[in-house]
Motif scaffolding. Sequence first.
Motif, PDB file in Angstrom:
ATOM      1  N   VAL A   6      57.589  75.188  59.222  1.00 29.91           N
ATOM      2  CA  VAL A   6      57.565  74.744  60.614  1.00 29.91           C
ATOM      3  C   VAL A   6      57.277  73.250  60.570  1.00 29.91           C
ATOM      4  CG1 VAL A   6      56.408  74.927  62.842  1.00 29.91           C
ATOM      5  CG2 VAL A   6      56.765  76.981  61.438  1.00 29.91           C
ATOM      6  N   THR A   7      58.163  72.497  61.187  1.00 31.81           N
ATOM      7  CA  THR A   7      57.971  71.058  61.275  1.00 31.81           C
ATOM      8  C   THR A   7      57.982  70.653  62.740  1.00 31.81           C
ATOM      9  OG1 THR A   7      60.310  70.455  61.220  1.00 31.81           O
ATOM     10  CG2 THR A   7      59.215  70.755  59.098  1.00 31.81           C
ATOM     11  N   TYR A   8      57.299  69.590  63.045  1.00 27.90           N
ATOM     12  CA  TYR A   8      57.324  69.108  64.428  1.00 27.90           C
ATOM     13  C   TYR A   8      57.158  67.602  64.461  1.00 27.90           C
ATOM     14  CZ  TYR A   8      52.230  69.391  63.917  1.00 27.90           C
ATOM     15  OH  TYR A   8      50.940  69.250  63.470  1.00 27.90           O
ATOM     16  N   ASP A   9      57.717  67.030  65.506  1.00 24.08           N
ATOM     17  CA  ASP A   9      57.606  65.602  65.770  1.00 24.08           C
ATOM     18  C   ASP A   9      57.473  65.452  67.284  1.00 24.08           C
ATOM     19  OD1 ASP A   9      57.523  62.894  65.561  1.00 24.08           O
ATOM     20  OD2 ASP A   9      59.657  62.636  65.151  1.00 24.08           O
ATOM     21  N   VAL A  10      56.292  65.755  67.762  1.00 17.93           N
ATOM     22  CA  VAL A  10      56.016  65.758  69.203  1.00 17.93           C
ATOM     23  C   VAL A  10      55.604  64.351  69.613  1.00 17.93           C
ATOM     24  CG1 VAL A  10      54.582  66.768  71.013  1.00 17.93           C
ATOM     25  CG2 VAL A  10      55.332  68.186  69.091  1.00 17.93           C
ATOM     26  N   PRO A  11      56.236  63.799  70.654  1.00 18.90           N
ATOM     27  CA  PRO A  11      55.936  62.420  71.075  1.00 18.90           C
ATOM     28  C   PRO A  11      54.495  62.235  71.543  1.00 18.90           C
ATOM     29  CG  PRO A  11      57.543  63.443  72.560  1.00 18.90           C
ATOM     30  CD  PRO A  11      57.240  64.434  71.486  1.00 18.90           C
ATOM     31  N   GLU A  12      54.067  60.999  71.495  1.00 17.64           N
ATOM     32  CA  GLU A  12      52.684  60.644  71.847  1.00 17.64           C
ATOM     33  C   GLU A  12      52.313  61.083  73.262  1.00 17.64           C
ATOM     34  OE1 GLU A  12      48.899  59.386  71.228  1.00 17.64           O
ATOM     35  OE2 GLU A  12      50.478  59.539  69.724  1.00 17.64           O
ATOM     36  N   GLU A  13      53.258  61.046  74.186  1.00 16.94           N
ATOM     37  CA  GLU A  13      52.917  61.449  75.560  1.00 16.94           C
ATOM     38  C   GLU A  13      52.598  62.935  75.680  1.00 16.94           C
ATOM     39  OE1 GLU A  13      57.424  60.928  75.299  1.00 16.94           O
ATOM     40  OE2 GLU A  13      55.712  59.620  74.929  1.00 16.94           O
ATOM     41  N   LYS A  14      52.886  63.708  74.635  1.00 18.43           N
ATOM     42  CA  LYS A  14      52.527  65.132  74.601  1.00 18.43           C
ATOM     43  C   LYS A  14      51.524  65.392  73.480  1.00 18.43           C
ATOM     44  CE  LYS A  14      56.670  66.946  76.737  1.00 18.43           C
ATOM     45  NZ  LYS A  14      57.654  68.017  76.728  1.00 18.43           N
ATOM     46  N   LYS A  15      50.623  64.435  73.307  1.00 17.42           N
ATOM     47  CA  LYS A  15      49.633  64.502  72.232  1.00 17.42           C
ATOM     48  C   LYS A  15      48.798  65.781  72.299  1.00 17.42           C
ATOM     49  CE  LYS A  15      45.821  61.794  70.235  1.00 17.42           C
ATOM     50  NZ  LYS A  15      44.975  62.893  69.906  1.00 17.42           N
ATOM     51  N   ASN A  34      52.330  68.713  54.500  1.00 14.82           N
ATOM     52  CA  ASN A  34      52.408  67.298  54.797  1.00 14.82           C
ATOM     53  C   ASN A  34      52.100  67.180  56.288  1.00 14.82           C
ATOM     54  OD1 ASN A  34      53.000  64.558  54.715  1.00 14.82           O
ATOM     55  ND2 ASN A  34      54.850  64.849  53.500  1.00 14.82           N
ATOM     56  N   LYS A  35      51.857  66.002  56.770  1.00 16.21           N
ATOM     57  CA  LYS A  35      51.583  65.850  58.197  1.00 16.21           C
ATOM     58  C   LYS A  35      52.767  66.399  58.993  1.00 16.21           C
ATOM     59  CE  LYS A  35      50.009  62.582  61.588  1.00 16.21           C
ATOM     60  NZ  LYS A  35      49.553  61.218  61.844  1.00 16.21           N
ATOM     61  N   SER A  36      52.503  67.375  59.826  1.00 15.32           N
ATOM     62  CA  SER A  36      53.503  68.008  60.691  1.00 15.32           C
ATOM     63  C   SER A  36      54.495  68.900  59.954  1.00 15.32           C
ATOM     64  CB  SER A  36      54.268  66.966  61.522  1.00 15.32           C
ATOM     65  OG  SER A  36      53.373  66.187  62.279  1.00 15.32           O
ATOM     66  N   VAL A  37      54.147  69.341  58.744  1.00 13.35           N
ATOM     67  CA  VAL A  37      54.988  70.267  57.984  1.00 13.35           C
ATOM     68  C   VAL A  37      54.090  71.388  57.461  1.00 13.35           C
ATOM     69  CG1 VAL A  37      56.543  70.574  56.019  1.00 13.35           C
ATOM     70  CG2 VAL A  37      56.532  68.413  57.272  1.00 13.35           C
ATOM     71  N   TYR A  38      54.388  72.624  57.891  1.00 14.51           N
ATOM     72  CA  TYR A  38      53.540  73.764  57.556  1.00 14.51           C
ATOM     73  C   TYR A  38      54.344  74.876  56.896  1.00 14.51           C
ATOM     74  CZ  TYR A  38      49.840  71.587  60.206  1.00 14.51           C
ATOM     75  OH  TYR A  38      48.884  70.707  60.634  1.00 14.51           O
ATOM     76  N   LEU A  39      53.701  75.567  55.957  1.00 13.68           N
ATOM     77  CA  LEU A  39      54.328  76.633  55.188  1.00 13.68           C
ATOM     78  C   LEU A  39      53.680  77.965  55.501  1.00 13.68           C
ATOM     79  CD1 LEU A  39      56.273  77.285  52.751  1.00 13.68           C
ATOM     80  CD2 LEU A  39      54.235  77.039  51.298  1.00 13.68           C
ATOM     81  N   GLU A  49      58.420  80.450  68.668  1.00 10.40           N
ATOM     82  CA  GLU A  49      59.092  80.371  69.970  1.00 10.40           C
ATOM     83  C   GLU A  49      58.075  80.394  71.103  1.00 10.40           C
ATOM     84  OE1 GLU A  49      61.833  83.635  69.709  1.00 10.40           O
ATOM     85  OE2 GLU A  49      63.390  82.383  68.804  1.00 10.40           O
ATOM     86  N   PHE A  50      57.033  81.199  70.964  1.00  9.81           N
ATOM     87  CA  PHE A  50      55.975  81.246  71.981  1.00  9.81           C
ATOM     88  C   PHE A  50      55.284  79.880  72.089  1.00  9.81           C
ATOM     89  CE2 PHE A  50      51.493  81.943  73.071  1.00  9.81           C
ATOM     90  CZ  PHE A  50      51.657  82.472  74.343  1.00  9.81           C
ATOM     91  N   LEU A  51      54.943  79.276  70.954  1.00 14.12           N
ATOM     92  CA  LEU A  51      54.296  77.959  70.983  1.00 14.12           C
ATOM     93  C   LEU A  51      55.198  76.906  71.611  1.00 14.12           C
ATOM     94  CD1 LEU A  51      52.607  77.875  67.454  1.00 14.12           C
ATOM     95  CD2 LEU A  51      51.489  78.178  69.677  1.00 14.12           C
ATOM     96  N   ARG A  52      56.480  76.944  71.270  1.00 13.44           N
ATOM     97  CA  ARG A  52      57.433  76.002  71.875  1.00 13.44           C
ATOM     98  C   ARG A  52      57.435  76.131  73.389  1.00 13.44           C
ATOM     99  NH1 ARG A  52      62.410  77.712  68.079  1.00 13.44           N
ATOM    100  NH2 ARG A  52      62.182  76.201  66.407  1.00 13.44           N
ATOM    101  N   HIS A  60      61.170  69.650  69.893  1.00 18.97           N
ATOM    102  CA  HIS A  60      60.413  68.876  68.914  1.00 18.97           C
ATOM    103  C   HIS A  60      59.870  69.715  67.762  1.00 18.97           C
ATOM    104  CE1 HIS A  60      60.644  65.573  71.726  1.00 18.97           C
ATOM    105  NE2 HIS A  60      60.107  66.329  72.658  1.00 18.97           N
ATOM    106  N   VAL A  61      60.116  71.022  67.791  1.00 20.73           N
ATOM    107  CA  VAL A  61      59.589  71.924  66.760  1.00 20.73           C
ATOM    108  C   VAL A  61      60.760  72.624  66.075  1.00 20.73           C
ATOM    109  CG1 VAL A  61      58.123  73.926  66.312  1.00 20.73           C
ATOM    110  CG2 VAL A  61      57.469  72.283  68.083  1.00 20.73           C
ATOM    111  N   THR A  62      60.762  72.592  64.752  1.00 15.51           N
ATOM    112  CA  THR A  62      61.844  73.203  63.972  1.00 15.51           C
ATOM    113  C   THR A  62      61.283  74.289  63.063  1.00 15.51           C
ATOM    114  OG1 THR A  62      63.035  71.106  63.968  1.00 15.51           O
ATOM    115  CG2 THR A  62      63.720  72.738  62.338  1.00 15.51           C
TER     116      THR A  62
END
Length: 82
Positions: A6-15, A34-39, A49-52, A60-62
């Motif tokens: 699971v990777t994400y790159d959520v913009p600062e306005e949605k901190k 790694n930062k924003s990369v989870y196994l 999908e629920f978190l999204r 922003h979540v893959t």
Amino acid sequence: KRWRLVTYDVPEEKKGARDAIRITLKELGFLELNKSVYLYPYPCIEMIEFLREIYGVGEHVTYLTIGFLEEEEVYKRYFNLL
């Protein structure tokens, strides 16, 4: 025999959403590679999908399912899969 990333790159306005996702993944037992990369070793698409949806960050979540992971034994030990 597959891994979930699971990777994400959520913009600062949605901190707040970004922080909540990070905390939730850790609480659920995901390993931060790694930062924003989870196994994770188990299927979890419904959870992602629920978190999204709940945080409104779907774009922003893959979620990836992979069959090969370097140094897999290290991660198998971490998740007690040996």
